[in-house]
Design a protein around this motif. Structure first.
Motif, short mmCIF file in Angstrom:
data_model
loop_
_atom_site.label_atom_id
_atom_site.label_comp_id
_atom_site.label_asym_id
_atom_site.label_seq_id
_atom_site.Cartn_x
_atom_site.Cartn_y
_atom_site.Cartn_z
N VAL A 61 42.00 17.03 5.47
CA VAL A 61 42.77 16.32 6.08
C VAL A 61 44.34 15.92 5.93
O VAL A 61 44.41 15.32 6.95
CB VAL A 61 41.77 14.82 5.69
N ARG A 62 44.26 15.91 4.73
CA ARG A 62 45.94 15.49 4.25
C ARG A 62 47.39 17.09 5.68
O ARG A 62 48.00 16.36 6.18
CB ARG A 62 46.01 15.58 3.40
N THR A 106 33.36 18.84 -6.71
CA THR A 106 35.08 18.18 -6.97
C THR A 106 35.43 19.12 -6.13
O THR A 106 36.65 18.78 -5.36
CB THR A 106 34.89 18.62 -8.25
N GLU A 166 38.26 19.52 1.26
CA GLU A 166 38.05 18.30 2.48
C GLU A 166 39.89 17.33 2.47
O GLU A 166 39.82 17.52 3.06
CB GLU A 166 36.82 17.50 2.07
N HIS A 167 39.94 17.30 1.18
CA HIS A 167 40.95 16.00 1.13
C HIS A 167 42.22 16.95 1.66
O HIS A 167 42.70 16.20 2.09
CB HIS A 167 41.30 15.85 -0.29
N MET A 168 42.16 17.94 1.10
CA MET A 168 43.48 18.36 1.44
C MET A 168 43.68 18.92 3.34
O MET A 168 44.61 19.22 3.70
CB MET A 168 43.80 19.97 0.84
N SER A 190 35.21 18.85 -2.55
CA SER A 190 36.04 17.25 -2.16
C SER A 190 37.57 17.53 -2.41
O SER A 190 38.28 17.05 -1.45
CB SER A 190 35.44 16.36 -3.17
N ALA A 191 38.43 18.14 -3.06
CA ALA A 191 39.59 18.82 -3.32
C ALA A 191 39.57 19.41 -1.91
O ALA A 191 40.85 18.51 -0.98
CB ALA A 191 39.21 19.11 -4.68
#
Length: 123
Positions: A42-43, A32, A38-40, A35-36
């Motif tokens: 990309v953002r 988790t 990686e999301h940050m 994933s968070a």
């Protein structure tokens, strides 16, 4: 499992509580968190790209009469992107230098604290 990528390598040798906490997390928690992160990333990459496009568009576009860029506009965009990438790279290098200095100071501080503890235990 290397959650922090190259950041973890720069932190090697130091025992930061976050590393220990992440290592002791259950695998679903690490997934988790990964994933968070990686999301940050990309953002943040998209934000940086959007800022680059917006800045270079404002700086370089002269008119909207044609779909294609004029040669002058194209040269401006190339220079704008090069400048942005150079500045971004330089900021990254300075951050890395600063982090290395902070890491060295933390290691020195830890060594001093261990030395003081040893002296106190001998007393």
């Amino acid at each position: 499992f290397n959650l922090f990528g190259s950041f973890n390598v720069k932190m090697a040798g130091l025992n930061f509580p976050i590393e220990t906490a992440v290592q002791e997390m259950p695998s679903d928690g690490r997934d988790t968190l990964s994933s968070a992160l990686e999301h940050m990333q990309v953002r943040d990459s998209l934000k940086m790209y959007n800022n680059l496009v917006e800045r270079c568009f404002r700086e370089c576009s002269e008119d909207m009469r044609s779909k294609a860029l004029s040669s002058k506009e194209e040269q401006c965009v190339v220079k704008c992107c090069e400048k942005f990438m150079n500045v971004t790279g330089r900021v990254g290098m300075r951050f890395s230098e600063f982090f290395s200095q902070m890491e060295a100071a933390a290691q020195q501080h830890m060594a001093e604290m261990l030395k003081q503890q040893e002296q106190q235990s001998k007393s």
